[in-house]
Design a protein around this motif. Structure first.
Motif, PDB file in Angstrom:
ATOM      1  N   LEU A 251     -34.421 -16.460 -57.764  1.00  0.00           N
ATOM      2  CA  LEU A 251     -33.497 -15.386 -58.142  1.00  0.00           C
ATOM      3  C   LEU A 251     -33.793 -14.067 -57.436  1.00  0.00           C
ATOM      4  O   LEU A 251     -32.994 -13.132 -57.518  1.00  0.00           O
ATOM      5  CB  LEU A 251     -33.533 -15.177 -59.655  1.00  0.00           C
ATOM      6  CG  LEU A 251     -33.152 -16.405 -60.490  1.00  0.00           C
ATOM      7  CD1 LEU A 251     -33.333 -16.114 -61.966  1.00  0.00           C
ATOM      8  CD2 LEU A 251     -31.723 -16.850 -60.187  1.00  0.00           C
ATOM      9  N   GLY A 252     -34.940 -13.967 -56.785  1.00  0.00           N
ATOM     10  CA  GLY A 252     -35.262 -12.722 -56.110  1.00  0.00           C
ATOM     11  C   GLY A 252     -36.724 -12.625 -55.755  1.00  0.00           C
ATOM     12  O   GLY A 252     -37.408 -13.638 -55.553  1.00  0.00           O
ATOM     13  N   GLN A 253     -37.205 -11.409 -55.727  1.00  0.00           N
ATOM     14  CA  GLN A 253     -38.563 -11.113 -55.270  1.00  0.00           C
ATOM     15  C   GLN A 253     -39.493 -10.971 -56.461  1.00  0.00           C
ATOM     16  O   GLN A 253     -39.202 -10.243 -57.413  1.00  0.00           O
ATOM     17  CB  GLN A 253     -38.554  -9.824 -54.457  1.00  0.00           C
ATOM     18  CG  GLN A 253     -39.906  -9.407 -53.921  1.00  0.00           C
ATOM     19  CD  GLN A 253     -39.826  -8.142 -53.083  1.00  0.00           C
ATOM     20  OE1 GLN A 253     -38.750  -7.598 -52.874  1.00  0.00           O
ATOM     21  NE2 GLN A 253     -40.971  -7.673 -52.620  1.00  0.00           N
TER      22      GLN A 253
ATOM     23  N   ILE B  67     -39.408 -11.306 -61.918  1.00  0.00           N
ATOM     24  CA  ILE B  67     -38.639 -11.339 -60.677  1.00  0.00           C
ATOM     25  C   ILE B  67     -37.647 -10.184 -60.663  1.00  0.00           C
ATOM     26  O   ILE B  67     -36.924  -9.969 -61.647  1.00  0.00           O
ATOM     27  CB  ILE B  67     -37.867 -12.666 -60.544  1.00  0.00           C
ATOM     28  CG1 ILE B  67     -38.816 -13.863 -60.568  1.00  0.00           C
ATOM     29  CG2 ILE B  67     -37.012 -12.667 -59.276  1.00  0.00           C
ATOM     30  CD1 ILE B  67     -39.745 -13.975 -59.391  1.00  0.00           C
ATOM     31  N   GLU B  68     -37.605  -9.437 -59.572  1.00  0.00           N
ATOM     32  CA  GLU B  68     -36.501  -8.499 -59.380  1.00  0.00           C
ATOM     33  C   GLU B  68     -35.323  -9.273 -58.803  1.00  0.00           C
ATOM     34  O   GLU B  68     -35.476 -10.038 -57.843  1.00  0.00           O
ATOM     35  CB  GLU B  68     -36.897  -7.358 -58.448  1.00  0.00           C
ATOM     36  CG  GLU B  68     -35.787  -6.325 -58.301  1.00  0.00           C
ATOM     37  CD  GLU B  68     -36.190  -5.093 -57.516  1.00  0.00           C
ATOM     38  OE1 GLU B  68     -35.348  -4.178 -57.407  1.00  0.00           O
ATOM     39  OE2 GLU B  68     -37.331  -5.046 -57.018  1.00  0.00           O
ATOM     40  N   LEU B  69     -34.144  -9.093 -59.375  1.00  0.00           N
ATOM     41  CA  LEU B  69     -32.980  -9.902 -59.030  1.00  0.00           C
ATOM     42  C   LEU B  69     -32.342  -9.393 -57.735  1.00  0.00           C
ATOM     43  O   LEU B  69     -31.331  -8.693 -57.740  1.00  0.00           O
ATOM     44  CB  LEU B  69     -31.976  -9.889 -60.173  1.00  0.00           C
ATOM     45  CG  LEU B  69     -32.535 -10.361 -61.521  1.00  0.00           C
ATOM     46  CD1 LEU B  69     -31.478 -10.245 -62.608  1.00  0.00           C
ATOM     47  CD2 LEU B  69     -33.044 -11.792 -61.414  1.00  0.00           C
ATOM     48  N   THR B  70     -32.936  -9.808 -56.608  1.00  0.00           N
ATOM     49  CA  THR B  70     -32.474  -9.349 -55.301  1.00  0.00           C
ATOM     50  C   THR B  70     -31.679 -10.399 -54.540  1.00  0.00           C
ATOM     51  O   THR B  70     -31.101 -10.083 -53.494  1.00  0.00           O
ATOM     52  CB  THR B  70     -33.680  -8.927 -54.446  1.00  0.00           C
ATOM     53  OG1 THR B  70     -34.614 -10.013 -54.379  1.00  0.00           O
ATOM     54  CG2 THR B  70     -34.375  -7.703 -55.036  1.00  0.00           C
TER      55      THR B  70
ATOM     56  N   TYR C 174     -26.909 -15.473 -56.365  1.00  0.00           N
ATOM     57  CA  TYR C 174     -26.780 -15.827 -57.780  1.00  0.00           C
ATOM     58  C   TYR C 174     -26.077 -14.732 -58.584  1.00  0.00           C
ATOM     59  O   TYR C 174     -26.057 -14.775 -59.800  1.00  0.00           O
ATOM     60  CB  TYR C 174     -28.155 -16.149 -58.369  1.00  0.00           C
ATOM     61  CG  TYR C 174     -28.742 -17.412 -57.782  1.00  0.00           C
ATOM     62  CD1 TYR C 174     -28.257 -18.660 -58.167  1.00  0.00           C
ATOM     63  CD2 TYR C 174     -29.727 -17.357 -56.819  1.00  0.00           C
ATOM     64  CE1 TYR C 174     -28.764 -19.821 -57.615  1.00  0.00           C
ATOM     65  CE2 TYR C 174     -30.247 -18.514 -56.254  1.00  0.00           C
ATOM     66  CZ  TYR C 174     -29.760 -19.747 -56.650  1.00  0.00           C
ATOM     67  OH  TYR C 174     -30.261 -20.899 -56.096  1.00  0.00           O
ATOM     68  N   TRP C 175     -25.505 -13.743 -57.893  1.00  0.00           N
ATOM     69  CA  TRP C 175     -24.668 -12.741 -58.537  1.00  0.00           C
ATOM     70  C   TRP C 175     -23.206 -13.205 -58.486  1.00  0.00           C
ATOM     71  O   TRP C 175     -22.854 -14.125 -57.740  1.00  0.00           O
ATOM     72  CB  TRP C 175     -24.762 -11.402 -57.825  1.00  0.00           C
ATOM     73  CG  TRP C 175     -26.145 -10.797 -57.766  1.00  0.00           C
ATOM     74  CD1 TRP C 175     -27.309 -11.313 -58.253  1.00  0.00           C
ATOM     75  CD2 TRP C 175     -26.481  -9.553 -57.145  1.00  0.00           C
ATOM     76  NE1 TRP C 175     -28.358 -10.472 -57.985  1.00  0.00           N
ATOM     77  CE2 TRP C 175     -27.883  -9.380 -57.311  1.00  0.00           C
ATOM     78  CE3 TRP C 175     -25.758  -8.565 -56.488  1.00  0.00           C
ATOM     79  CZ2 TRP C 175     -28.554  -8.253 -56.828  1.00  0.00           C
ATOM     80  CZ3 TRP C 175     -26.420  -7.450 -56.006  1.00  0.00           C
ATOM     81  CH2 TRP C 175     -27.809  -7.292 -56.183  1.00  0.00           C
TER      82      TRP C 175
END
Length: 273
Positions: A159-161, A120-123, A127-128
């Motif tokens: 969490l992202g993409q 997952i890329e964290l985008t 969640y930041w």
């Protein structure tokens, strides 16, 4: 912000690895961010003494540590010379647990032994710590809160993409190559004692009489440090399972002037039965 609310979640294990050292507050700040999210998490410091920006050393340490933790452990690793650039921030699921950190090859050792199940890329900045993270401290603003949320039970897909795990950065440390008399390899890590750890697996020399040739030296392969006199060079299989070069009660790195990526050859013959 919502992601900093204390979660009523399981007390999972979250490991930390970085090149931050212990002089500054960076590690403590990351732990503070994690505690704001879930103070029940068990935090384990693998090491914060990775040489600055040395991704290869971080790769090696994480690769040789993850197997000793419970299934489901989240491993947070921050050695990130590309922080603030276009390099991706990622989370990866593998059979033993999860990895969180920069996509710069730091996880390639673990993933060479345990292929990724999901990447997952964290985008999702929910969640930041903040949607406007510092350009120099993603460990605090992205990786620590993501790791804490993941260890607290947030599904990795939130969490992202999702990205193709085949596109994750691989760190090239060289490969072992068989020769007519043995196998060629290189030094992949130098530990605190100055031991020179190669990328040749110890299984190669099992049941064999062997030696290492490097920089014109021939170093005998033995079982323990005490098999040679104090001050003498020795080759053996370390606790990590790789062939290494050491000096009994000394520092092989400083004495022999052998460095990372330097080549060596293990020469062996099968013992008679």
């Amino acid at each position: 912000m919502e992601q900093l609310q204390i979660l009523d979640a399981k007390a999972s294990v979250l490991t930390l690895l970085s090149d931050f050292g212990d002089r500054d507050v960076y590690v403590g700040v990351m732990k503070g961010v994690i505690a704001q999210i879930n103070p029940k998490l068990t935090l384990v410091d693998l090491t914060h003494q990775i040489p600055p920006q040395n991704i290869a050393a971080a790769r090696f340490c994480l690769m040789n540590a993850y197997a000793y933790f419970p299934v489901g452990t989240v491993h947070l690793a921050v050695v990130d010379p590309g922080v603030g650039s276009r390099r991706r921030a990622i989370a990866v699921e593998f059979a033993q647990g999860f990895l969180v950190g920069p996509d710069n090859g730091i996880f390639s050792g673990v993933l060479s032994q345990n292929p990724a199940i999901a990447a997952i890329e964290l985008t999702n900045f929910n969640y930041w710590r903040t949607p406007q993270p510092s350009n120099t401290f993603h460990g605090r603003d992205i990786f620590a809160p993501v790791g804490a949320n993941l260890a607290s039970g947030v599904p990795i897909q939130e969490l992202g993409q999702e990205i193709d795990s085949a596109t994750l950065v691989q760190l090239n440390i060289g490969e072992c190559k068989e020769t007519s008399i043995g196998v060629m390899g290189c030094i992949q890590y130098i530990d605190h004692f100055g031991n020179l750890v190669s990328n040749i697996p110890g299984s190669y020399v099992q049941g064999k009489t062997w030696c290492v040739q490097v920089r014109g030296l021939t170093i005998p392969g033995c079982a323990t440090y005490s098999d040679v006199q104090v001050g003498e060079a020795i080759a053996l299989v370390g606790s990590h399972g790789w062939v290494e070069i050491a000096i009994n009660s000394g520092n092989a790195h400083s004495r022999l002037q052998i460095n990372l990526q330097d080549s060596l050859e293990v020469i062996s013959k099968v013992n008679a039965t």
